[in-house]
Design an enzyme around this catalytic site. Structure first.
Site, short mmCIF file in Angstrom:
data_model
loop_
_atom_site.label_atom_id
_atom_site.label_comp_id
_atom_site.label_asym_id
_atom_site.label_seq_id
_atom_site.Cartn_x
_atom_site.Cartn_y
_atom_site.Cartn_z
N CYS A 164 7.74 2.36 5.10
CA CYS A 164 6.66 2.18 5.86
C CYS A 164 6.51 3.35 6.57
O CYS A 164 5.30 4.18 6.76
CB CYS A 164 6.73 1.17 6.97
N THR A 220 0.66 -1.22 0.10
CA THR A 220 -0.11 0.00 -0.01
C THR A 220 0.94 1.45 0.11
O THR A 220 1.20 1.74 1.08
CB THR A 220 -0.72 0.17 1.14
#
Length: 443
Positions: free
Chosen positions: A265, A93
């Site tokens: 991240c 994502t």
């Protein structure tokens, strides 16, 4: 009969999760839409560096001599649907281009494909980091008789195998007892070892990962902000961190000032969190994260300024040789995504410096991202002829194995800037080096 598990997406998260599930005793089938990745994994090799992962794969991948044969890989959705009782969705994502928000296209595509093949009575488990509210929407894509759960991942690059097999907590967002029961069976091993098993609703489970990363980012940027104050006031941020770290309410972890965080991240997760909070009308609750992000990015420019000042060239890098030790965003990884080290190297190169980079594991990825930089095969070769040396990734090789005297024989000038506050200043200064670090007094 033991549950059969599939893992959708075999990148960093998926490959680790698939191997770990096989290690825990399950029959596992991993799926990816990239045939080359599947071929590599089926041969027991991984497309990234992660300590212990390749060895774990070799113990379980079918077709490898001496393996348990519990782990296979495929590109067939139909095979996945027929095989699995529990389907873990582990796709990427990333941050949207030109936006803070999370790009959900890969998750949406995975759910759409899975919905067409998944069998009634099975459980789909999301592990990807998604904006809060996504699980509620994605549950509607699944056919009747198929439940959804959300089980966020908390992997640290360099420790992913250990974090999967021996997690510090397992969080599951569920709607019913059946999903909880199946996940308790999946994680029976870690639960039996004492890992807490936290059961929540969908929104809470989705928020746990982004909240944890936001807290971690805040702590890192806080000590970096204190380094800026120390530089202005003549204080020592290392001693400041030591002193406040003894406070049990604060703790000493992640209080080492430096050039900040990066990777695939932390930066994108806090930005996506801000974007989602705005969509929910709660943007004011997370305005502090904008400053956290700003502090973090500012540290890279400050390291460039420190290098310029150390060279004493009236603001110019032209004609100067700069050695950069480290390319990955952290040690024990080959990940160069949003790497502060490479960002600093690239900035200096664009300003006319002759930059040579060395990293124990990240050279190939760094070359692909920054092909115009020079690369060396060792730290000694990287610093040869350098006017200043920048230590920017805290590899054990740099911290414990570099010989300041040996390096001092080949540099043009014995000046080292420690962008991670990890080297021993006494050792380097005794070898005749000028040692400087962010937020530390000059000696």
């Amino acid at each position: 009969m033991a549950l059969k598990i599939t893992v959708i997406g075999t990148g960093y998260l998926g490959a680790t999760h698939a191997a770990a599930m096989a290690e825990l005793g399950f029959e596992v089938l991993g799926l990816d839409v990239v045939p080359e990745k599947i071929e590599m994994l089926a041969a027991g090799r991984v497309p990234m560096y992660e300590p212990g992962l390749e060895e774990l794969l070799a113990r379980h991948v079918a077709g490898i001599e001496g393996s348990t044969g519990r782990l296979r890989f495929t590109t067939s959705w139909e095979e996945v649907g027929a095989f699995g009782d529990v389907h873990f969705v582990c796709v990427n994502t990333p941050q949207k281009h030109g936006d803070y928000a999370c790009d959900m296209r890969y998750v949406d595509a995975a759910f759409a494909s899975l919905a067409g093949v998944v069998q009634p009575g099975s459980l789909v488990v999301g592990k990807s980091t998604v904006p809060v509210g996504s699980a509620e929407r994605l549950a509607e894509l699944l056919p009747e008789g198929v439940e959804l759960a959300w089980n966020p991942e908390f992997l640290r690059e360099g420790f992913a195998v250990r974090d999967t097999l021996h997690p510090d907590r397992v969080v599951v967002g569920v709607r019913g007892e059946r999903a909880e029961k199946m996940l308790r069976e999946v994680y029976a091993g870690p639960i039996g070892e004492g890992s807490p098993f936290v059961v929540t609703d969908f929104p809470t489970a989705e928020l746990v990962k982004t909240a944890a990363n936001s807290f971690l980012a805040t702590k890192i940027s806080f000590i970096n902000a204190m380094a800026e104050v120390c530089e202005a006031a003549g204080g020592d941020v290392a001693k400041l961190a030591e002193a406040i770290g003894y406070d049990e309410r604060i703790g000493s972890k992640f209080l080492r000032a430096g050039i900040g965080f990066g990777g695939g991240c932390l930066p994108k997760d806090i930005r996506a969190f801000m974007a989602r909070a705005g969509e929910l009308g709660a943007d004011q609750a997370l305005t502090f994260l904008r400053e956290i992000d700003s502090i973090n990015m500012r540290r890279r420019g400050q390291m460039v300024d420190m290098a310029r000042h150390a060279l004493g060239t009236n603001g110019s890098f032209l004609g100067k040789r700069v050695a950069v030790l480290g390319a990955t965003f952290k040690p024990d990884s080959d990940d160069v995504r949003d790497s502060p080290a490479l960002n600093v190297a690239g900035q200096i190169h664009l300003q006319g410096g002759q930059v040579t980079v060395y990293d124990p594991k990240g050279m190939e990825n760094a070359r692909r991202l920054f092909p115009t930089l020079e690369y060396a095969e060792s730290a000694l070769e990287a610093v040869r002829g350098a006017d200043v040396v920048l230590h920017l990734t805290e590899w054990r090789e740099f911290r414990d194995a570099l010989d300041p005297a040996e390096l001092g024989e080949v540099v043009a000038s014995r000046v080292i800037l420690d962008g991670r506050n990890a080297l021993d200043p006494v050792l380097w200064r005794e070898a005749g080096w000028v040692y400087r670090a962010m937020g530390r007094p000059r000696v």
